[in-house]
Structures are given as C-alpha cells and as structure tokens.
Design an enzyme around this catalytic site. Structure first.
Site, mmCIF file in Angstrom:
data_model
loop_
_atom_site.group_PDB
_atom_site.id
_atom_site.type_symbol
_atom_site.label_atom_id
_atom_site.label_comp_id
_atom_site.label_asym_id
_atom_site.label_seq_id
_atom_site.Cartn_x
_atom_site.Cartn_y
_atom_site.Cartn_z
ATOM 1 N N GLU A 100 8.884 -15.897 -12.101
ATOM 2 C CA GLU A 100 7.456 -15.691 -12.342
ATOM 3 C C GLU A 100 6.679 -16.987 -12.620
ATOM 4 O O GLU A 100 5.498 -17.060 -12.310
ATOM 5 C CB GLU A 100 7.269 -14.727 -13.517
ATOM 6 C CG GLU A 100 7.660 -13.291 -13.231
ATOM 7 C CD GLU A 100 6.736 -12.626 -12.217
ATOM 8 O OE1 GLU A 100 5.511 -12.603 -12.456
ATOM 9 O OE2 GLU A 100 7.234 -12.161 -11.177
ATOM 10 N N SER A 389 10.333 23.151 13.201
ATOM 11 C CA SER A 389 9.318 23.637 14.142
ATOM 12 C C SER A 389 7.896 23.572 13.608
ATOM 13 O O SER A 389 6.948 23.776 14.374
ATOM 14 C CB SER A 389 9.641 25.081 14.551
ATOM 15 O OG SER A 389 10.823 25.130 15.327
#
Length: 905
Positions: A100, A389
């Site tokens: 960082e 489907s």
C-alpha cells in the site's frame, strides 16, 4: 544617419522578451497568491480534528422502501475485534506497507515521489487511474472526510492537511495500527483480525504468508478480490502480492513457489455449507428483508464507491425500490418447507427469487436463499447457474421474430439432427420425452415454445444465426453472455446467469420492448439531507413493439396450454417459461435428474424469476429428482405473485400494438392453406405485418391408391381406386418413425412420392440415426422443402403398368473393396430394360440413384461401391431398391422391395 537622441530613446524601450518574462512572473505570482487563498479557505473548512473518530462509529443510516417508509437501520457494533500493535505480526505490517505505501516510514504523511510518479503514469496512459494515497492519507480519508468518494481538489487538500496532523500527533506504528484496525476487507470484515476469522477461521497471529498476501491484496477492491465470490481474481491478486513480498525480501523464492497455488481451503468448506465465513458483523442484523438490504449495501459499495464506514456510520438516508408486500410474500414462501422438495440428506435444496418492476427497472423483492447469513451468499444475484429452456425466448424466439421472416406459425421438423460439436464428436439435441413419446414431426413455433421442444429451438437458432441470437441476448436484453457461449447449445441454456439477470431480461418483454436500467436505489441523502447519489436510469427501446407483443402472446400460451400451466392466477394475463437443466452424462452417466429448475414469469406489472437447486454437488448425489420448472418453482412464483397482484385491476391481455395481423395458415408447412390441406391442420395465428406467409402450402399431394390396399398406389389394373392426400416430405429419412398425427398421411409403402421413402419403410421402427454431424435444420424445415432435391430419384408414374417389378436378393458386402453386391431377379422379356438402383446411405436423408444400361440375365448381380471419397463407408444401415426405367424416359416403373445392409465397425 540616426541622431544620438533617437538611439537613446530606443534603448529605454523594454524588449519583447522582457515583457513576456514579466507577464509570466506576474501570472505565476497571481496563481501562487490565488492558490494560497484557495488552500487557506479549504483549510478553514477542514473537518474538526477529533482523535476519537479514529476508533468510534458515528451516525446510524436509514433505509426506506418505495413508499418512503423506513424499513431498516444500519449502524455499527461495538466489537470490531480491535488488536493492539503488539498483537499484529511483523510480517503483516511489512506486507501492507510494501503493497500500500512502500515509503511509509520515509514520508511525512504525503509522498511527493508517489504523487509525481502517479501523475506521470496518468499522463502516459491518458487517464486518471493511478492512486497516490499514502496509508496516512487513507486513514485520514476514512476517519475524517464526510464524503470520501468525492474526487475533488478540496477533498485532496483536506486529506493532506489531516494526514500532516496525524503524522504530528502519532508515531508511524500508531498510524499503521489505526489503519489496520479500521480498514474494510470485504464480507463485513473491518480490520485484519475480523478478516482473518472471515477468510481463514484463524487468529491474526497464526496466519501463513499466503493468507497474509490475500488480506494485503483486498484493500484495493474488497468485492472484486473476494475469494467467496471471485476465487480466480482473488488468487491472481494474491500471486501479485506474494511477488511484492518476494521482491521486498519478506519471503524467499521457494516460499513464493510454495504459496502461489495454495487452495482456499476454509473458503471452499464454507461455500459447501452454503454460507460465507465467520464474519464479524458491522451492523445490526435484526432488520427485516436482509437479502434485499444486503444487495442495497453492495450496490452502494460497488456502483457508487461508498465506504462501509460511510454506509454504516454516515447518517445516510437511503431510498430504495423495495415493495415490502412482495418481499414479505417471497420470504414467507422460502421459509415454508412445503414449497421445496425434500433433499437426500440434511443438505437443503436451495432457491432464489428476484422480482422487478419492468416499467421503472426497480427491484421490488429479492430472496437469496432459505437460510440467511450476515452478508453471506445471496443466490439471487451472486449464484450463476445454467437457465435451461428459460433462455429460449431471450436468445432464440425473440431474435427470430425481431429479425423478420418468422412468426408463431413458422414450422420446423422435430426429427433427428446432428451438428459438429467442435470436439470431434457429433452433438445431437433431443427432448426429454423423445424416448417415451417419439419425435413430434412438423410443429409450429408456438407449439415448440409451449412444449419446450429442444430440437426446434436449436434448428431455429441455426437458421437465424448464433451470432444474431447471442448479440440480441447480450446487447439488447443485458444477459451476461461470454464469447464461449456463442455456440448452438446456447439455445438450450448453457450460459450461466442469476435470477436478477433473467428478471431484467424478461422485464424488457413485459415493458413492450423497452429496457430500463435495473436498480435497487432511488436516491441517497447525507446526514444533512443533501442528495449525494441519484442513479442514472436509462430507458432504451431495444426491439419493436410487435416483437415484444408476439413473445408475450406466445409465452401466455405456455401458461394457458403448456409447461407453465401451474402458474395461472385467475384471469390475469401471465406469460411464463419453464426451464430445467440436465445432468452431464460424462459425469453422471445414465442417471436421471436435474441440477437446476427455473420458472420465469411476468405480467404487465411485474417480472419474477425463481431458481431451485443445490448449491453444489461434491459427491455426485446432490441434484434434483423429478423437479421441473413447472412444479415447485412455478408454485413459489404463483404464491408470491398472487400477493403482488392483490388489489390491482385484473389485466386479461397484454396490450396489442399497431402492426399485428392475423390469418389462417397450414400448421404442417407454416404457409397459407392449400386446397389439399386437411381441415385439422388449418389454424389461425398472429404475425408482425410483413411476416405473415404469402405462399400457398406445397407439402400436400393427392394420389390414387388401391381402396383394398391403401398402402399401395393405384395403377391401370386397380379395380377400386380412391384418392388420398399425403405429406410430401422428401427430406425425411425412411427409417424415421412418423408421429401419430402425421402417420395417416405418410406415403404408401413400395413407392415414395419422390422415391425418398424406401419401400416397406412404414413397417420399420428403427431408432433414428444421429451420427451425421453435417446435417442442418434447413433440410428439415417444411417451409423450405418446396424445391426438388437433385439427389432424389425420379418420380414414379403409377400408370406404367407395362413395366415389371425387379426382385432383389440378400445383399453382400466386400470390406476390402467397399463394394455391395446385390442379386437381382429380372422377369422374362425385360433383360434389356435399363435399371435404376437407389441407395440411401446411413444417416442421410437424400437418395442416390444409379442408371445401369446393360443386358442382364434373368438372375444377375449388381455391384455398387459404397466408398466415400476413397474412404470406407461409415457404420450403419444402407438401403437399396430398384426399378425399371420407362423406355421413353418419362418415368420409372414400380419399385422392388428394399433390402438392407448393416455395416459394423
């Protein structure tokens, strides 16, 4: 010569360069003064220095429903699992610093080198993506800045001022400890101790380097690198951090190689249990509607970049789209065990549901499972499953209607078809009831949708083009389709989607073809009631109104007459589609069951999707048995939507737009009825103007048959002659059994109408061949069968009674030469007549013919090569028959009985 006076005058004039320099200096001085004044003003408005904010929560935030009624509070809890500096391992501290803010111990809260480097990178890339925040600045932002997401110069200056104050008041170790205790690391985890428990079930002191690397990689994007949701992205990010650790000398090269592929053991075990980690709650979890509220929090974090501190402690007023009546009904349905099938053990069959308002795009209800865990797995939007489907209207039928040239009466042939699967194998789509009920034959689009016929859907997608259907589903309906989904199996629902994805897509049809941005947040006000978030809601027409109406009309039939019958609610206009996925035969063999069951349904007011299934199947036993989209999922949908529709005026139809026409058509061709079309095959259908057929049906023919033997065409010697109508389908293989509705119209045995039906084929009931990867749906479309096939035999003239009938003997095969030898008996006085032999190869619907002009004895043999471009013929059945040719060349006489050759491997 110029005078001395004039020369002195010129010397006193300022030069042009001097004027430019003076101007620049003046501008710079003014800029410095202006900048100083601006910084001074911003500094005066910097948030008050209050060290208690480094550890304390602030104001409660409130969530409101669609009627602006408060439904939940978000506030922090006391226990954030704070750890002291001495409890934080040195490797944790060094890793976070390396990732960082690697110059954390050298700078004074602001890192000029990092700022300059970030600016140069932004200039090179032409963007503003590089961050220059130090750990101290991040702490200042999260602890003191009211709106930490605002990308303004004011905020940057205030952050810098507070960062300098932090560096003045605290040591570097104290700042780092504050930061590591306050930082949000996803899954409701604030601080590294809570995160250690969440992702590993361990205390901070017991973490290994790979675990530390995962935590150090999370601050950049906690949701994106969450191993519970995005394991691959989390692994890639962890590998990058391990590389940083190696380069910084925190771990060795051998340790890097050891840890870069380490599994997420704890995360995987938690996911199998249906939840996330042992999360430390940062907010009250006794609020109602937790799945919806969690989604709102997620939307605030990911779409609007609010920090958890601001969400839970910023005193926000969050106005949402939730309809509490529908949400409560959905939660009640999922809490009732009777609405779910019983599992095979203690593992519950799970489910999810999302309901949206199609006209506004607002999410009205969301349930992500049967058992809620705080900020755990929300299946409604986080679980991606194959939709089966339910995807057909989205990537097949809708695109076909939109493209034009198709209407609900378009006919295709439900008969065997195979395609190249792309893996060296043939892919042969079938229907769940083909084995039990046989092939359905010539069917309309409406029937195919009602009965969820797979073969029709695949053939139609092949006709309109996979690219077109894929693009329609992705670009127009917003489905998260990927490049790998651009295959024919897309028609059967092989991509992975969530109930939220599907609700958004179906909502477009419910909204008459207009897509609206799906959202859960209406607006967000800060603690001073100033609006800080107003979502940008887009409305775009993505298809014609006629397309949406025709799909609505057909899906209405699915509910009234098809697989979605159980979802009916009184006289309401309800459109719906069921979906069920199949077990992978490579994994499950011949087992019968379904991993997923879906129901997608909508009215003009609401669109709702229900999914049901197990979260995972680690042992090959956890899948659904006898559960289909039209059963439990449709029943849940009906219970929830019955409540949603209460007190609303009943709408019995979807509004019909201009441009819809209707008329009668032939249900066996999809064309206009001819004079030969039997009455039972004439029906009425709608279409978009310009798409209703104009050609007359050509699939029916009329022939004379022997009344005493209706399976034989009449000739001059026939005493009792009757006229019958037959279906003329030359592209159908003679080995394919016809469905009961068409069997009475099958041409007589002995003579096919175009000689494509082998003699005696009506008595054959062999299994359809599905090994031909090159056959296409176009060859089976009745609407496309009007043209003649150049490979078919010439038409028989039944009046040619003077020609005898050949008799064929048992065929023999020579595997060395790939030659079939067929004995033939020829009647007397016919030895000099030309003979035509017919061959139908295995897996082919076309017929080859061979004219043999040679003198024969009464008993002779004919040799026919079966080689395929020099290669051996494929295994399967080969049919042969023969006939004598009319001397005048106008036709052929009666055919012999067929003989069959079976070639094995």
């Amino acid at each position: 010569m110029p005078s001395r006076k004039s020369r002195n005058t010129r010397k006193k004039r300022p030069s042009r360069l001097r004027l430019v320099i003076l101007s620049l200096v003046s501008i710079i001085l003014l800029a410095i003064i202006g900048g100083g004044i601006f910084v001074g003003i911003v500094a005066l408005h910097t948030p008050k220095w209050d060290p208690s904010t480094l550890s304390n929560q602030q104001q409660t935030s409130y969530i409101y429903d669609k009627n602006n009624v408060q439904v939940a509070q978000l506030y922090g809890v006391v226990n954030r699992q704070v750890v002291q500096s001495s409890q934080i391992p040195d490797l944790v501290k060094k890793t976070f610093v390396a990732v960082e803010d690697k110059r954390f111990y050298q700078h004074f809260g602001i890192d000029p080198i990092r700022i300059i480097g970030s600016a140069l990178n932004d200039i090179r890339s032409g963007s503003a993506k590089e961050g220059a925040s130090t750990i101290t600045v991040q702490l200042a932002r999260n602890a003191f800045i009211e709106d930490p997401t605002a990308k303004t110069l004011t905020r940057k200056i205030q952050e810098a001022i507070i960062a300098l104050q932090l560096e003045h008041e605290y040591t570097k170790d104290e700042i780092l400890t504050f930061y590591l205790n306050k930082i949000f690391l996803g899954e409701s985890s604030f601080g590294i101790q809570a995160a250690a428990k969440t992702y590993f079930g361990e205390d901070l002191k017991d973490l290994t380097p790979d675990q530390i690397a995962l935590l150090a990689g999370l601050p950049q994007a906690p949701s994106q690198y969450n191993p519970y949701i995005h394991p691959e992205a989390a692994k890639n990010r962890r590998t990058i951090v391990l590389g940083v650790m190696k380069d910084a000398g925190l771990i060795t090269a051998s340790q890097y190689n050891e840890y870069k592929d380490a599994p997420f053991t704890y995360v995987d075990s938690k996911k199998k249990q249906g939840g996330a980690g042992n999360t430390t709650t940062v907010s009250s979890t006794n609020y109602k509607y937790p799945y919806f509220i969690d989604y709102v929090v997620e939307e605030l974090e990911t779409a609007y970049n609010l920090t958890p501190d601001q969400i839970y402690s910023g005193g926000l007023k969050i106005y949402t789209t939730i309809d509490t009546k529908i949400q409560s009904a959905a939660e009640s349905a999922f809490a009732d065990p009777a609405n779910f099938p019983k599992g095979i053990d203690n593992t519950k069959i799970q489910g999810a549901m999302t309901v949206i308002d199609p006209t506004s795009g607002g999410i009205l209800a969301m349930v992500g499972g049967r058992d809620y865990t705080t900020r755990g797995l929300n299946r409604a939007w986080q679980s991606k499953r194959q939709p089966g489907s339910t995807i057909k209207p989205l990537v097949v039928y809708g695109p076909a209607i939109e493209k034009g040239g198709y209407f609900p009466g378009t006919v295709l042939d439900d008969m065997p078809v195979s395609y190249n699967g792309g893996n060296g194998k043939a892919w042969t789509p079938t229907d769940f009831d083909t084995i039990d009920k046989g092939w359905k034959g010539l069917i309309t689009m409406r029937y195919a949708l009602e009965d969820s016929v797979n073969v029709y859907a695949v053939k139609l997608l092949n006709l309109i083009g996979v690219d077109y259907g894929w693009k329609f589903g992705k670009d127009d309906l917003g489905l998260p389709l990927e490049q790998k989904d651009k295959v024919l199996s897309l028609a059967l629902g092989t991509p992975e989607v969530s109930t939220l994805d599907m609700a958004s897509a179906y909502g477009v049809y419910a909204n008459n073809g207009v897509k609206v941005t799906t959202h859960a947040i209406v607006k967000v006000n800060d603690a001073n009631d100033n609006t800080i978030i107003t979502p940008k809601i887009l409305k775009n027409r993505v298809m014609k109104e006629t397309t949406a109406y025709i799909i609505n009309n057909m899906l209405r039939s699915v509910v009234t007459d098809g697989t979605g019958y159980s979802a009916q609610i009184g006289n309401w206009a309800i459109a719906g589609k069921t979906g069920t996925t199949s077990l992978d035969p490579d994994k499950y063999g011949n087992k019968s069951g379904n991993p997923d069951a879906w129901f997608a349904g909508y009215t003009p007011n609401f669109a709702g999707i229900v999914w049901m299934g197990y979260d995972s199947d680690p042992d090959g036993q956890h899948y659904l048995h006898n559960v289909y989209g039209g059963s439990y999922p449709a029943q849940i949908w009906k219970k929830v939507m019955t409540v949603a529709l209460q007190d609303l005026p009943v709408q019995t139809e979807f509004k019909e737009p201009a441009g819809i026409v209707s008329g009668q058509f032939d249900t066996k061709s999809g064309l206009l009825p001819s004079t030969l079309t039997p009455q039972q095959f004439i029906s009425t259908e709608i279409a978009a103007q310009g798409d209703f057929p104009t050609r007359v049906s050509d699939v029916w023919v009329q022939k004379n048959v022997d009344a005493d033997n209706p399976n034989v065409l009449a000739n001059a010697a026939t005493k009792n002659v009757v006229t019958k109508v037959f279906l003329n389908l030359p592209d159908r293989s003679p080995s394919w059994p016809w469905p009961p509705s068409e069997a009475p119209y099958r041409p007589p045995s002995g003579i096919g109408l175009d000689n494509t039906t082998a003699p005696g084929s009506t008595t054959q009931n062999t299994a359809p061949d599905s090994t031909n990867p090159d056959s296409t749906p176009a060859n089976s479309a009745a609407a496309n069968s009007s043209g003649s096939n150049s490979n078919t035999a010439p038409q028989v003239d039944p009046t040619l009674s003077t020609l005898p009938k050949p008799a064929l003997g048992q065929v023999k095969y020579d595997p060395k030469t790939y030659t079939a030898v067929i004995p033939m008996t020829i009647p007397a006085n016919s030895e000099n007549d030309s003979t035509i032999f017919y061959l139908q190869r295995s897996g082919q619907s076309t017929v080859e013919s061979f004219s043999i002009n040679a003198s024969h004895t009464q008993k002779t043999s004919i040799s026919i090569s079966l080689a395929d471009n020099g290669k051996p013929p494929i295994p399967g059945d080969y049919l042969f028959w023969a006939a004598f040719k009319n001397p005048n060349g106008t036709g052929v006489g009666p055919s012999s009985d067929s003989v069959k050759l079976t070639i094995t491997d």
